[in-house]
Design an enzyme around this catalytic site. Structure first.
Site, PDB file in Angstrom:
ATOM      1  N   GLY A 209       7.163 -50.181   9.831  1.00 51.51           N
ATOM      2  CA  GLY A 209       6.322 -49.021   9.511  1.00 51.51           C
ATOM      3  C   GLY A 209       4.944 -49.450   9.075  1.00 51.51           C
ATOM      4  O   GLY A 209       4.586 -50.616   9.182  1.00 51.51           O
TER       5      GLY A 209
ATOM      6  N   VAL B 107      11.803 -52.301   7.710  1.00 51.36           N
ATOM      7  CA  VAL B 107      13.093 -51.799   7.209  1.00 51.36           C
ATOM      8  C   VAL B 107      14.214 -52.625   7.838  1.00 51.36           C
ATOM      9  O   VAL B 107      14.291 -52.758   9.062  1.00 51.36           O
ATOM     10  CB  VAL B 107      13.296 -50.304   7.541  1.00 51.36           C
TER      11      VAL B 107
ATOM     12  N   GLY C   8       5.377 -52.467   5.589  1.00 50.47           N
ATOM     13  CA  GLY C   8       6.527 -53.361   5.637  1.00 50.47           C
ATOM     14  C   GLY C   8       7.558 -53.013   6.695  1.00 50.47           C
ATOM     15  O   GLY C   8       7.309 -52.229   7.615  1.00 50.47           O
TER      16      GLY C   8
ATOM     17  N   LYS D 195      15.322 -52.914  11.548  1.00 50.13           N
ATOM     18  CA  LYS D 195      15.562 -51.631  12.221  1.00 50.13           C
ATOM     19  C   LYS D 195      14.269 -50.889  12.524  1.00 50.13           C
ATOM     20  O   LYS D 195      14.208 -50.103  13.462  1.00 50.13           O
ATOM     21  CB  LYS D 195      16.444 -50.718  11.345  1.00 50.13           C
ATOM     22  N   ALA D 196      13.268 -51.093  11.710  1.00 51.55           N
ATOM     23  CA  ALA D 196      12.016 -50.354  11.934  1.00 51.55           C
ATOM     24  C   ALA D 196      10.866 -51.095  11.286  1.00 51.55           C
ATOM     25  O   ALA D 196      11.060 -51.819  10.305  1.00 51.55           O
ATOM     26  CB  ALA D 196      12.124 -48.955  11.338  1.00 51.55           C
TER      27      ALA D 196
ATOM     28  N   ASP E   3       2.805 -37.701   4.899  1.00 55.39           N
ATOM     29  CA  ASP E   3       2.927 -38.458   6.160  1.00 55.39           C
ATOM     30  C   ASP E   3       4.169 -37.951   6.899  1.00 55.39           C
ATOM     31  O   ASP E   3       4.968 -38.738   7.410  1.00 55.39           O
ATOM     32  CB  ASP E   3       3.011 -39.957   5.876  1.00 55.39           C
TER      33      ASP E   3
HETATM   34  N1  ADE Z   1      14.701 -46.654   9.451  1.00 52.27           N
HETATM   35  C1  ADE Z   1      13.959 -46.461   8.365  1.00 52.27           C
HETATM   36  N2  ADE Z   1      14.733 -46.247   7.308  1.00 52.27           N
HETATM   37  C2  ADE Z   1      16.007 -46.304   7.726  1.00 52.27           C
HETATM   38  C3  ADE Z   1      17.260 -46.143   7.092  1.00 52.27           C
HETATM   39  N3  ADE Z   1      17.335 -45.887   5.789  1.00 52.27           N
HETATM   40  N4  ADE Z   1      18.357 -46.230   7.829  1.00 52.27           N
HETATM   41  C4  ADE Z   1      18.240 -46.481   9.132  1.00 52.27           C
HETATM   42  N5  ADE Z   1      17.117 -46.659   9.783  1.00 52.27           N
HETATM   43  C5  ADE Z   1      15.992 -46.557   9.090  1.00 52.27           C
END
Ligand code: ADE
Length: 521
Positions: free
Chosen positions: A212, A217, A215, A209-210, A335
């Site tokens: 950063g 997510v 690492g 999903k992301a 941050d």
């Molecule tokens: N992106 C970073 N952390 C997340 C999370 N806990 N739920 C959904 N998207 C995210």
């Protein structure tokens, strides 16, 4: 080829036999088979009597037997050259053979025999056909030096390297599958699930999903629940440690702080990964949301007030409710930015990513002394200058500067402003572009004292005008003049009450803003 295979087979069996020394518990009561031992490669002079000695075979597992073997060769003139002699693993072909006799067709030069019984490999022979009678061996025949050709040695080494490679690949593959199938820390069951089917595994990583600073997510499935798994590589272990320390502080469970579930460590020293399990929020980060959506005024004020409430909770030191209950210390995020604010399905904001956060325990010095951390774009002027005061308030004011920039991002995408809504842009994107250097930021924010542009028409809306004032008071160059998170929250709540188009909004606004300014003093 057959000869090579035979050599490999005998060598591997011998190695496996040696390996069983380590795994089979020796039983001192069990009589051990004795064999004559000889290894040509360990012997400079084959006629040296010290080259040959008696080997005591290690006891085998229940029901298994020890055997002796000889591997030798013979040239065209019938000169015998012994390569190896010694103990041999349990093998049905050797059962009840008191003599070491090789039978069958001639396999080029190399000949193998095995037998059962003490020192049964002292003598050995080769029975070919009735017409051919191989010689009975002398105990230690003359050995020509070129019994294994370079090619044979090379093939044997190559085979061992291949086996080693296959072993490593299998190990890595095993580690990878294991990493994604281990039970979470929070699950008390010590057993893996009985079925190998994916949907029965405790945590399934579904999609990234992301990505950063530290690492990646993942959206993940834990039983019937969706959760988020942040996977830290080994080099970011410190952020994993810091983040869980923050989450585990007393009183950190709050609707506007990302909900913590647990941590896991996967792998061993060779390949480790560190997992942080939290609540999953489908809408993702505020930054991603603003790229794809505009906001109505009520949505904006909800996000602003809940985000400020989360920041207020983080910053606040809260005493334990009962005597002996530990207090929640002040925490600075360090941050803060729209990427680190997540949106729940009802647009309530919650704060995430505590990998750089710092705890201020009452009466204790803060551990960290390196002030210039965070995301350049969101760095307060004193951080860019490298001139921060290492006291808790200084760190909280740095967070508040960044909070002002996030409020600007919210307003820039609000439909309550007159005219068309521009595309989402990061703070300072117009001034310094997408990838500013530290020098770019210093020049704009410190030297020129530039801040993101507040459009005049934003101030035509009763709520937005208050938000504009609030963001300006958050990003004040003078850190001490900045609003606190609790003030921002109070203002956002008050501003959310303004009804656009109400005739009396400006009077109300002025009255409310005066009140709010009094609260902030
Ligand atoms: N992106 C970073 N952390 C997340 C999370 N806990 N739920 C959904 N998207 C995210």
């Amino acid at each position: 080829m057959m000869r090579i295979l035979l050599i490999i087979f005998v060598t591997c069996s011998w190695i496996m036999y040696q390996g069983t020394y380590a795994v089979v518990a020796s039983n001192p009561m069990q009589p051990r088979t004795k064999c004559e031992f000889y290894n040509q490669s360990m012997c400079e002079n084959p006629n040296d009597p010290n080259c040959k000695y008696v080997e005591e075979c290690e006891p085998q597992e229940d029901g298994k037997r020890s055997h002796c073997f000889v591997l030798w060769s013979e040239n065209e003139k019938g000169v015998i050259n012994v390569s190896l002699k010694g103990c041999f693993l349990d093998n049905e072909d050797c059962y009840d053979k008191s003599d070491c006799v090789a039978k069958g067709p001639k396999l080029e030069k190399h000949i193998f025999c095995c037998c059962e019984g003490n020192m049964c490999n002292q003598n050995f022979k080769w029975l070919l056909s009735p017409t051919e009678s191989p010689p009975m061996s002398s105990p230690m025949p003359a050995i020509p030096p070129d019994s294994l050709t370079i090619l044979e040695v090379a093939v044997i080494i190559a085979v061992f390297f291949m086996l080693f490679f296959i072993l490593i690949v299998s190990y890595v593959w095993y580690r990878k599958t294991k990493v994604f199938n281990e039970l979470p820390t929070s699950d008390p069951s010590p057993l893996p699930p009985p079925s190998p089917y994916l949907d029965l595994r405790p945590i399934q990583l579904v999609e990234i999903k992301a990505k950063g600073r530290f690492g990646v997510v993942w959206k993940a499935q834990f039983k019937t629940e969706e959760i988020a798994v942040k996977v830290f590589p080994v080099q970011d272990k410190q952020s994993w440690v810091t983040e869980q320390e923050i989450f585990k502080l007393p009183n950190m469970n709050h609707p506007n702080i990302l909900h913590y579930i647990g941590v896991e460590k996967h792998g061993d020293n060779l390949h480790s990964e560190f997992w942080l399990l939290t609540a999953y929020h489908e809408r993702g980060s505020l930054c991603d949301f603003l790229k794809a959506h505009t906001l109505t005024w009520p949505q904006l004020s909800k996000i602003a007030s809940t985000m400020a409430r989360g920041l207020m909770h983080l910053h606040e030191a809260i005493p334990g409710k009962t005597p002996g209950e530990p207090m929640k210390p002040t925490v600075a995020h360090r941050d803060f930015k729209s990427k680190n604010v997540l949106l729940k399905s009802d647009l309530t904001a919650c704060i995430a990513d505590f990998g750089l956060a710092i705890i201020f325990e009452a009466g204790k010095a803060c551990g960290d002394t390196h002030g210039q951390v965070g995301t350049r774009r969101y760095m307060a002027p004193e951080v860019l200058e490298g001139a921060i005061n290492f006291n808790p308030d200084a760190f909280l004011r740095i967070d508040m500067y960044a909070c002002g920039l996030v409020l600007w991002e919210l307003v820039s995408r609000c439909t309550a402003q007159e005219g068309p809504i521009p595309e989402y842009r990061l703070p300072f994107e117009e001034e310094v572009g997408q990838h500013p250097t530290l020098e770019d930021m210093q020049e704009s924010v410190v030297q020129k004292k530039i801040r993101p542009t507040i459009q005049d028409h934003w101030r035509h809306h009763p709520g937005l005008v208050g938000m504009c004032d609030t963001m300006e008071e958050c990003w004040d160059h003078d850190a001490e003049a900045r609003l606190s998170a609790s003030c921002v929250m109070e203002r956002a709540i008050q501003l959310s009450k303004f009804q656009p188009n109400s005739i009396s909004w400006r009077i109300e606004n002025d009255k409310n803003m005066t009140q709010l300014k009094e609260i902030s003093m």
